[in-house]
Design an enzyme around this catalytic site. Sequence first.
Site, PDB file in Angstrom:
ATOM      1  CE1 TYR A   1      -3.762  -1.546   0.014  1.00  0.00           C
ATOM      2  CE2 TYR A   1      -3.035  -3.319   1.907  1.00  0.00           C
ATOM      3  CZ  TYR A   1      -4.240  -3.219   0.319  1.00  0.00           C
ATOM      4  OH  TYR A   1      -4.977  -3.657   0.650  1.00  0.00           O
TER       5      TYR A   1
ATOM      6  CG  PHE B   1     -10.036  -2.241  10.316  1.00  0.00           C
ATOM      7  CD1 PHE B   1     -10.299  -1.699   9.073  1.00  0.00           C
ATOM      8  CD2 PHE B   1      -9.687  -2.167  10.654  1.00  0.00           C
ATOM      9  CE1 PHE B   1      -9.195  -0.545   8.133  1.00  0.00           C
ATOM     10  CE2 PHE B   1      -8.722  -0.957  10.789  1.00  0.00           C
ATOM     11  CZ  PHE B   1      -8.753  -0.204   9.178  1.00  0.00           C
TER      12      PHE B   1
END
Length: 411
Positions: free
Chosen positions: A123, A411
């Site tokens: 990322y 998450f």
Amino acid sequence: MTTELRILRRAEWDTWYGNLIRAFGGVDEATEERELWDALTECERSIGVWDGEECVGTAGAFTFRLSVPGGRIVPAAGVTMVSVAATHRRRGILTSMMRRQLDDVRAWGEPLAVLTASEPGIYGRFGYGIATQQLSAEIDSSRVRLVPPPGADIGAVRVRYADPEASLAACEAVYAQRVESRPGMLARLPGWERLGVLDPAQNRQGASPLQCVLAERNGRTVGYARFAVKPEWGAGGAEGVVNVRDLEALDPGAYAALLNFLLSVDLTSTVRMRSRPVDDPFVHLVSDIRRCEPRVRDSLHLRPVEVGAALEARTYAAPVDVVLEVTDPFCPWNEGRWRLSGDTKGAGCERTTDPADLALGSNELGAAYLGGTRLSALAGAGRVRELRQGALTEASVAFASPVAPWLPHGF
């Protein structure tokens, strides 16, 4: 090949989620786990890439509220469930999803995007920096003892077993009081409390069902711990493991009482801590840190979606007035010079034509944003350039947080 990128339709969730599961190895989740993620998925904030009727790419963005230095709770997009089918790799699908997603986050008016990475090398090219780290430990509880904090009356704290489900509200009340005190924590919206008590039998790997103890003082809940015990036996007797899932306390005495309990569980010789803050109190409450085998790894990755709004949303540990030359090729609206002026009371950040004091990219801003990574450390790696003498020290001190930022759960 012609693919279509579009917003997820509720009727497509099973197919969409199935592609995600396959991309992560194809092992089916327990029914209750799958049902929870189904309930938490915000389809209007999720996208999929389709090749005909086949889903070949997934990405979602939870609606989060993130604590930042100064205690403010800031809207953030929780990037999640990102996958590309192995049959469609190296075709630009991930880049197209990241492009669409960050455009959407900007349109929603959320200044930050955050994620946890299955592979941390992915990322950075989309402007994310590592903003928090997590500490893990394997504490040899047969040899390590608690060193109580001075003046803490552990005996005044009652530690009692409680049903994890029945005590959920009391535990959430403790957690909610902790959020503003540490950057990186999530102010949990309704439904997210269920993640703390999710306990599928097929995931226990020989450990007990989830257990919970509450720390109480004068009838008030001041802390809690959730854990499971895995019984093990060796030639010398019991060698059980206490797997700690959650540990939260409102004061040092309550924390010490809970830690003392975990170190003293019968028929166990190891306390396994996972995903703790790097400045977790246990580091200073144990008699022998070497026998705790501490390890650190990356946790929350963060990128500013709107530089000005993001930098204005937090406060600064010391007065700062610097001009930042920002590079951000993936979100070019952030590029240029920004004057940041702020202190412990608040901040302003506006575009300027004044000469730059520091030069850095969105990755570096993301890494430093929550105060856990020093700008001076990034400068030592050549990732931040000082253009005005003294500006690096000024900004590095101002960006720092008095407590380490920490993401309490994934998450």
